[in-house]
Design a protein around this motif. Structure first.
Motif, PDB file in Angstrom:
ATOM      1  N   LEU A  16     -21.503  -7.942 -18.768  1.00  0.00           N
ATOM      2  CA  LEU A  16     -20.229  -7.536 -18.171  1.00  0.00           C
ATOM      3  C   LEU A  16     -19.717  -8.555 -17.151  1.00  0.00           C
ATOM      4  N   PHE A  61     -19.096  -2.570  -9.139  1.00  0.00           N
ATOM      5  CA  PHE A  61     -18.002  -2.046  -9.964  1.00  0.00           C
ATOM      6  C   PHE A  61     -16.845  -1.525  -9.120  1.00  0.00           C
ATOM      7  N   TRP A  63     -22.744   9.089 -14.485  1.00  0.00           N
ATOM      8  CA  TRP A  63     -21.455   9.098 -15.178  1.00  0.00           C
ATOM      9  C   TRP A  63     -20.632  10.328 -14.818  1.00  0.00           C
ATOM     10  N   VAL A  74     -15.477   5.148 -14.536  1.00  0.00           N
ATOM     11  CA  VAL A  74     -16.701   4.406 -14.827  1.00  0.00           C
ATOM     12  C   VAL A  74     -17.091   4.636 -16.282  1.00  0.00           C
ATOM     13  N   GLU A 130     -21.460   1.003 -17.611  1.00  0.00           N
ATOM     14  CA  GLU A 130     -21.587   0.786 -16.165  1.00  0.00           C
ATOM     15  C   GLU A 130     -22.538   1.813 -15.546  1.00  0.00           C
ATOM     16  N   CYS A 142     -23.123   0.267  -6.866  1.00  0.00           N
ATOM     17  CA  CYS A 142     -21.768   0.778  -7.057  1.00  0.00           C
ATOM     18  C   CYS A 142     -20.727  -0.254  -6.609  1.00  0.00           C
ATOM     19  N   LEU A 161     -25.433  -5.683 -17.348  1.00  0.00           N
ATOM     20  CA  LEU A 161     -24.768  -6.222 -16.162  1.00  0.00           C
ATOM     21  C   LEU A 161     -24.378  -7.680 -16.369  1.00  0.00           C
TER      22      LEU A 161
END
Length: 362
Positions: free
Chosen positions: A140, A281, A231, A241, A245, A278, A137
Motif C-alpha cells: 500500500l 492511514f 474494521w 477503512v 488496512e 492508525c 503495508l
C-alpha cells in the motif's frame, strides 16, 4: 518475575494515562460514543474468534481420544480470560487450560501435549499473519520506522519460533529430563505425566500432518475474524477503512501485544501501537485510543464470564462431576449453592480427576 510484572503494570498505566491526557479525554470519549453499536459487534466478534480458536485446538487431537468440542471451546475461553485479565504472563492461562482439560477425562500427557501443539500453531499463524500485514503495508506504499521495526521484530521472532518447536522434539526431551533429574530427584513429572510419555504424545500429534495443516488453516482464519474488530469499530466511528488496512492494523497491533507479553494485558503497549498504526492511514490518536478501549471492553466482556467458567469447572470437579463446558451452564453452576463437599475419592492429590498419563492404567 512478580516484581517485573508489577513494574510493567505501573509503567503501562503511566503510559496509558499520558496518552489519554495528551490526546484529550473529551475527544477520546466523543470517538468512543460515535462507535455506537459497533462496540457490541466487536464483543460478538471476540466471542466468535475465541470459540473458533477452541475449534482449532480440538482439531489437533487424535481420533479415538478427541474430547467434546464444547469442552475444548469452554477451556479455550478460560485460557483467554486468565491470559487477558489476570496478572500473569500470557502463557499462564494455557497451563491452567491444560490442567482443566484433564477434568474432562483427557489423559494428562495428551492435555499437556495438545496445549503445546496448539500454542505452536498459534505462534506460527500469528507470525504468518504479521508477515501478511507487513506485506500489505508495503504494497500500500507504507515505508518508514514501522516497516523497519516490524521487519526487525520478525527477524528476531523467527529463530525463537524455531527454538520453541525444537524444545518439543527429542532435543527438548533430553534437556527437560536432565533438569528434572537434577532438581526433582528423578521423580516423574506428575503434572502431565512422565516426560517420556509427554514427548511420545507430542511426536504422535506432530506426525499427524493433516490435522496440523487443518489447525494452521483454522487459526489463520481466526486471525481474520479478529480483524473484524478493527474494521467494525473504525467504520462505526466514521472512518473509511478498507479490510486490507484493518488487517495491517490488527496484525501489527497483535505483534506489539505479543512482544509486551510480560506486561499484564499489554497495557500501554496496545494503546501506543494502535496510535502509531492508525496514524499510517490518517486516523487520529483519539480514534485509536477509542479503538483500544473497545478492544479492552471486549477483553472484559469475554474474560469475566470465562473466569466464572473456570470457577464453575473447579467447583464441579470438587463435587466429583464432569465440569460444565459452556459459559451458560457454568453461570448456572456458579450461581447455584454448593451441594456437596469435596470428595477425595474423586479428586487426586494433584487437584484433577485425570486419567493415567499413558491412558492405559497404572
Amino acid at each position: 518475575m512478580k516484581r517485573l510484572t508489577t513494574l510493567g503494570l505501573i509503567a503501562g498505566l503511566c503510559t496509558v494515562i499520558g496518552l489519554f491526557v495528551s490526546s484529550g479525554p473529551e475527544a477520546v470519549a466523543a470517538a468512543l460514543w460515535a462507535s455506537g453499536w459497533g462496540a457490541v459487534l466487536v464483543v460478538v466478534a471476540r466471542f466468535v474468534a475465541v470459540a473458533w480458536a477452541g475449534f482449532g485446538w480440538w482439531i489437533v487431537f487424535p481420533r479415538g481420544e478427541t474430547p467434546l468440542l464444547r469442552a475444548c471451546i469452554g477451556v479455550r475461553f478460560v485460557r483467554e480470560g486468565v491470559n487477558t485479565l489476570l496478572p500473569v504472563a500470557q502463557v499462564g492461562g494455557d497451563l491452567i487450560g491444560a490442567r482443566l482439560l484433564t477434568l474432562h477425562r483427557v489423559p494428562g500427557a495428551l492435555a499437556g501435549a495438545s496445549t503445546l501443539v496448539d500454542l505452536m500453531v498459534q505462534a506460527l499463524t500469528q507470525f504468518l499473519f504479521t508477515v501478511a500485514g507487513l506485506g500489505i503495508l508495503v504494497a500500500l506504499g507504507g515505508d518508514g520506522p514501522i516497516v523497519h521495526y516490524v521487519g526487525l521484530g520478525l527477524v528476531v521472532a523467527a529463530p525463537a519460533l524455531v527454538a520453541f518447536y525444537l524444545v518439543q522434539r527429542r532435543f527438548g526431551q533430553s534437556l527437560l529430563q536432565a533438569a528434572i533429574d537434577r532438581f526433582a530427584g528423578g521423580r516423574e513429572w506428575r503434572i502431565f505425566g512422565a516426560v517420556d510419555v509427554l514427548f511420545e504424545r507430542l511426536r504422535a500429534l506432530y506426525a499427524a500432518r493433516g490435522r496440523i495443516v487443518a489447525a494452521i488453516g483454522t487459526h489463520l482464519f481466526g486471525w481474520i475474524i479478529g480483524t473484524l474488530e478493527v474494521w467494525i469499530a473504525l467504520r462505526f466511528m466514521g472512518y473509511e477503512v478498507g479490510f486490507l488496512e484493518a488487517i495491517v492494523i490488527e496484525s501489527l497491533a497483535q505483534a506489539v501485544r505479543g512482544a509486551a507479553f510480560a506486561v499484564p494485558g499489554a497495557l500501554g503497549a496496545q494503546e501506543g501501537g494502535l496510535i502509531a498504526l492508525c496514524a499510517v492511514f490518517g486516523i487520529p490518536a483519539e480514534a485509536a485510543l477509542a479503538l483500544s478501549l473497545i478492544k479492552r471492553l471486549a477483553d472484559l466482556a469475554v474474560g469475566l464470564p470465562s473466569l466464572m467458567l473456570w470457577h464453575a469447572m473447579e467447583r464441579e470437579a470438587d463435587q466429583g462431576r464432569t465440569p460444565a463446558a459452556g459459559i451458560g451452564a457454568a453461570l448456572r453452576t456458579w450461581l447455584r449453592p454448593g451441594r456437596a463437599h469435596l470428595r477425595q475419592s474423586h479428586v487426586p492429590a494433584y487437584g484433577y480427576a485425570a486419567a493415567p498419563a499413558d491412558g492405559k492404567g497404572e
